[in-house]
Design an enzyme around this catalytic site. Structure first.
Site, PDB file in Angstrom:
ATOM      1  N   GLU A 216       0.804  -1.230   0.000  1.00 39.44           N
ATOM      2  CA  GLU A 216       0.000   0.000   0.000  1.00 39.44           C
ATOM      3  C   GLU A 216       0.842   1.287   0.000  1.00 39.44           C
ATOM      4  OE1 GLU A 216      -3.952  -2.036   1.980  1.00 39.44           O
ATOM      5  OE2 GLU A 216      -2.807  -0.615   3.211  1.00 39.44           O
ATOM      6  N   GLU A 317      -3.993  -9.334  -1.416  1.00 35.81           N
ATOM      7  CA  GLU A 317      -4.602  -9.184  -0.090  1.00 35.81           C
ATOM      8  C   GLU A 317      -6.090  -8.911  -0.189  1.00 35.81           C
ATOM      9  OE1 GLU A 317      -2.588  -6.542   2.757  1.00 35.81           O
ATOM     10  OE2 GLU A 317      -4.553  -6.065   3.584  1.00 35.81           O
TER      11      GLU A 317
END
Length: 496
Positions: A216, A317
């Protein structure tokens, strides 16, 4: 004369039986449903009035499948240590055993993440640019033993993708676990860090298949470990530092860029895959599903594939936010009651992407949508969490397919576990996604041919009524019923 007539009749009946047999597909059908089936084997039927037809086209070939699975986090491994030996073994068998989900693609974190018990780094000594004090000792009590035990259980083995949430704080401009950027003076040190990590895990007998550059890189609102990159900064780090270092040190490891939500995937694809120089050290793109609870964003996936057809896409994810006390209520996972971060936090213009949702549908729909749009692997987040959705130092509670109560030594397999197994157990590494035709827009379908020649077809029925289906492959066919609110895998076996 009568004898000859009788012989002709018997031969005719025999031929009809043979033709009937030749016209039937050899299939096994498994179903998980709101009614209570959990990978239950069901019988094919002789129904000739099926309204739904799925026709499989094995000559129409798409991407190779790398695998499916979940993640080894410190939280998961810590909980496994708290369980009795019997339940610990049961969970490992359920995920990696031949009679279980047969996970083939996994992920773990480099340094700590939100699903750790605390903040930690493998390089805690400030200014240690040569990483003389580098150590993976933090992982020796939990993550490493769990991976090793899973390796023993897994007959076919599994791949591991590793991702950092942040560099050590002393390498960052804000000197904080959360946010900030890697200082340019430490680019080479951070590249060395990845190389040392691979080496140290290899000494433990664990091969790392792939790295993502940063989990991220757009940040997480400064809620837990993170480190920010623009696409240009990530390309610069990989092309001038990480890629050359891994090559110089002889590491045969895949490198994936981005590793965040699909809503900004196009921009990253444009910059990562701009030219040969920018893309040469990238093996593909890692993506997450958190941009929406229902939209798997096929346009972004198709765009990214078209930009670089020779590069991979891995969904790295996904998870459902924790809903206490619903964690052990099977029915809840089939109802439109779950909410995610966007229910509370998303900007007003993005609220429509985050309505309440059905957890089972979200998983099955996203995996099918990903596969049908060139994604080659799909990894869930934590494999095991407790009844609160932790442990988690950041209080970022989530659900996992397996929930445990370590104080009572109890284990609960949620419907999400069985949903994931519909893919991981029956679509094996090296499979090729193949074409199909479907005459019912209310169903979602994907199909893949395994290396052994068998074909796995996964069907999702989100409607509240059952459907009668005819599955056809060439001149052969089979009929069966899919229950209301159900996921079904049909395995078509090669004729013996």
């Amino acid at each position: 004369m009568k004898r000859n007539k009788l012989l002709i009749i018997l031969i005719s009946i025999g031929m009809m039986a043979c033709n009937s047999k030749d016209n039937s597909l050899l299939v096994d059908v498994y179903e998980t449903s709101a009614a209570g089936n959990k990978l239950q084997k069901i019988e094919a039927s002789e129904n000739t009035k099926a309204d739904v037809e799925i026709r499989i086209n094995p000559d129409e070939k798409f991407q190779e499948i790398i695998g499916f699975g979940g993640s080894f986090t410190e939280s998961t491994a810590y909980l496994m240590n708290q369980l009795g030996k019997e339940n610990r073994k049961q969970i490992l068998d359920a995920y990696f055993g031949e009679n279980g989900a047969r996970y083939s693609l996994t992920r773990t974190h480099i340094n700590s993440c939100d699903f750790s018990l605390s903040n930690y780094s493998y390089a805690p000594v400030e200014g240690d640019k040569e990483l003389k004090h580098f150590s993976i000792d933090e992982d020796r009590d939990d993550i490493i033993p769990m991976i090793k035990e899973a390796m023993v259980v897994s007959k076919d083995g599994f791949k591991i993708m590793s991702s950092p949430w942040t560099a050590p704080v002393w390498m960052k401009d804000n000197k904080d676990w959360k946010g900030g950027k890697l200082l340019p003076e430490y680019y080479d040190t951070w590249a060395l860090f990845f190389s040392k990590y691979i080496n140290e895990y290899k000494k433990e007998g664990i091969d790392i298949w792939a790295l993502t550059v940063e989990n991220e890189p757009l940040g997480n609102g400064y809620n837990w470990e993170s480190m920010h990159y623009t696409p240009e900064e990530m390309v610069d780090f990989v092309s001038k530092h990480l890629g050359p270092k891994l090559k110089a040190d002889g590491h045969d490891v895949k490198v994936f860029g981005y590793d965040q939500n699909r809503d900004e995937l196009n921009e990253w694809a444009d910059i990562m895959y701009k030219d040969e120089e920018s893309s040469k050290y990238f093996d593909g793109m890692a993506i997450h599903w958190y941009a929406s609870t229902f939209d798997y964003m096929p346009e972004a996936l198709q765009y990214t594939y078209a930009k670089a057809p020779n590069k991979m896409m891995i969904q790295s994810e996904a998870c459902v936010d924790a809903e206490v006390p619903h964690w052990n209520d099977d029915a809840w996972y089939w109802k439109k009651e779950a909410t995610d971060w966007g229910w509370d936090w998303a900007p007003e213009e993005q609220k429509h992407l985050h309505p309440k949702y059905v957890p089972v549908y979200r998983y099955a729909r996203d995996i099918i949508g990903c596969l049908n749009n060139w994604v080659q692997g799909w990894i869930d987040w934590n494999m095991v969490l407790d009844t609160q959705g932790g442990p988690n130092w950041a209080n970022n509670w989530c659900l996992a397919p397996v929930i445990v109560d370590p104080k009572k030594d109890e284990v609960y397999y949620t419907p999400m576990y069985y949903t994931l197994a519909h893919f991981s157990k029956y679509i094996r590494p090296g499979a090729t996604r193949i074409g199909f035709e479907l005459n019912d827009e209310e169903l979602m379908v994907t199909a893949a041919q395994n290396p052994d020649g068998s074909i796995a077809v996964v069907v999702l029925n989100m409607k509240e009524e059952a459907k009668e289906i005819k599955l056809a492959l060439g001149e052969q066919e089979s009929s069966f019923r899919i229950d209301a609110q159900a996921v079904q895998t049909i395995v078509i076996h090669k004729e013996k």
